[in-house]
Design an enzyme around this catalytic site. Sequence first.
Site, PDB file in Angstrom:
ATOM      1  CG  HIS A 154       0.638   2.072  -9.014  1.00 14.07           C
ATOM      2  ND1 HIS A 154       0.262   1.454  -8.218  1.00 14.07           N
ATOM      3  CD2 HIS A 154      -0.479   2.993  -9.333  1.00 14.07           C
ATOM      4  CE1 HIS A 154      -0.942   1.954  -7.469  1.00 14.07           C
ATOM      5  NE2 HIS A 154      -1.243   2.984  -8.265  1.00 14.07           N
TER       6      HIS A 154
ATOM      7  CB  SER B  80      -8.381  -5.550  -4.404  1.00 19.61           C
ATOM      8  OG  SER B  80      -8.772  -4.028  -4.674  1.00 19.61           O
TER       9      SER B  80
ATOM     10  CG  LEU C  43       9.319 -17.221  -2.561  1.00 19.61           C
ATOM     11  CD1 LEU C  43       8.785 -17.329  -1.102  1.00 19.61           C
ATOM     12  CD2 LEU C  43       9.881 -15.954  -2.974  1.00 19.61           C
TER      13      LEU C  43
ATOM     14  CG  ASP D 146      -2.040   0.968   1.013  1.00 20.66           C
ATOM     15  OD1 ASP D 146      -2.273   1.692   0.026  1.00 20.66           O
ATOM     16  OD2 ASP D 146      -2.372   1.418   2.137  1.00 20.66           O
TER      17      ASP D 146
ATOM     18  CD1 TRP E  24     -12.005  -5.040 -11.062  1.00 24.69           C
ATOM     19  CD2 TRP E  24     -11.000  -3.946 -12.771  1.00 24.69           C
ATOM     20  NE1 TRP E  24     -11.308  -5.792 -11.562  1.00 24.69           N
ATOM     21  CE2 TRP E  24     -10.774  -5.329 -12.802  1.00 24.69           C
ATOM     22  CE3 TRP E  24     -10.670  -3.341 -13.861  1.00 24.69           C
ATOM     23  CZ2 TRP E  24      -9.820  -5.953 -13.668  1.00 24.69           C
ATOM     24  CZ3 TRP E  24      -9.686  -3.802 -14.761  1.00 24.69           C
ATOM     25  CH2 TRP E  24      -9.380  -5.126 -14.510  1.00 24.69           C
TER      26      TRP E  24
END
Length: 537
Positions: A321, A349, A413, A304, A353
Amino acid sequence: MDDLADQRDAPPAEREARVEAWTHALQDDLAAGTSTDPVRHALVDTALRWHLDLSSLRGAMTSTREDVRGRRFADWDQWRAWCTEEVVPWVDQLRHLFEQAGAPMTLRLDRHKDYEQFVDGAQLTDILTDLSTDLPQGDLLLPHEALVAFPGVEDDLRQGRWSPATAALIGEMTALARQWLTQPAMTRGMHPGAAIVLDTVACLMRAQLDAVDAAGPALLERAPRPTLVARARILAPARLRARLAWSLTPLTVPGPRRPSAPLSAVSPAAESTALRPPPPHPGGARPPQIPADRMPAHVAVIMDGNGRWAQQRDLPRPQGHRTGGPAVHEMIYGALEIGLPHLTLYAFSTENWKRDTDEITTILDAIRHDLDDGPLRDLDVRQRWLGHPDKLPDELVHALRREEHRTRNRTGLTLTVCINYGGRDEITRTAAALAQAARAGDIDPRFIGEDDFARHMPHPDMPDVDLLWRTGGEQRTSNFLPWHATYAELHFTPRYWPDVDRRDLWQAITEYSRRQRRHGAAPLIPARDDASASLSR
């Protein structure tokens, strides 16, 4: 490959064998780095010079081989799914080449429908052109939904009869293809060189449709072609515009050619020798030594603060971003170095949108670019995707699934990236799958337990989250992994995502290692000496 599949001098089994042989020959040529076949030589040379991963074409090549056996489509939806499988992987390679050259063919999210229709128009044009070849082989690749509007037309076509119904069907199909190919807004914002390529392709295909319209009954006897004059009117000015566009563009020159892996999946043993360790931290930081019994098995991160980081610096939100990409890589490097088994990142998420289109496009384009050219390809990372494909660009979904398949045998991983993901949506879909299983008699609804529910989730083997970390100062879980994070330790930090690196992950894990996890049990009370016990009494 289409030509091999469509050759009329051989039965279907032999044509299928020819396509399969060509595919295997390409695999051998990729390993050798050259080919005696001019088409394969061009493909191999381009792939090696521009570092293209042709393994993503295997599905399209398999689909071409299977076309020999004949196809029938009930409706346009089935037909479009076939188009996507046949065409999109090749378009994907073209886009990747443009990106490598420094002239990205950026696809805007709000124009995704235009791109889909353009691909449909190209495929429909090809089908109409090849009727004279397909019909004698028993292939009619138009969906039944389109044919039923013209009674008797299917029999007419299969018998090679040009009837009023046939003429009406061809007229409607060419008009539909022309409509799909005419997408003037599709190339807005693209590099002019890439835009000229697409615009010219559209013009050539519309000229092809003109030839189909003009052919009349001859359409069922031979494939129509535009005249040389018609082609010259399109190509001559396009070449002049393209020359000017590219002359003004500084392009990236391909590096030295490198050996390429064959189209088939690389064996786990061979691949493991090619994997490299994560790069060290620029400042020389090393991970802390965490006892094995205090180490989390699964860390989930809500990344975030990208937009607020940009706004704080008077930059557009999408820039945050873009800047946050290296922090993602840092988390993965740090997880590998400290030996974390599972890392899950919340990238996009179902609620995202609601954001501005440019911001959404930037996020999804960054994810796609990282899948194609990011620094994770040669790390011991098994990549997985959690989310739903609805509304996501097909090429992004294809890239996500490609990487899942390519890295499925890696044992380091396990990285799960949540894209178009919502926790409640995941639980709702899982409940629906469980109800369907109960309805089918596979499970007794009276004895459904938590294990049954977990088995019907998208990734049944995903362990519970031990540590859920959110950056950016907010203190909520935002519909992220509600089933898996029920007993997670929560960790909130104020720094925005672009400012974090692997040391922040190590700090979060260190703090987790100091916590006492009880899972509902009573807290452990340290033993006291006799004097303390006497005083307490």
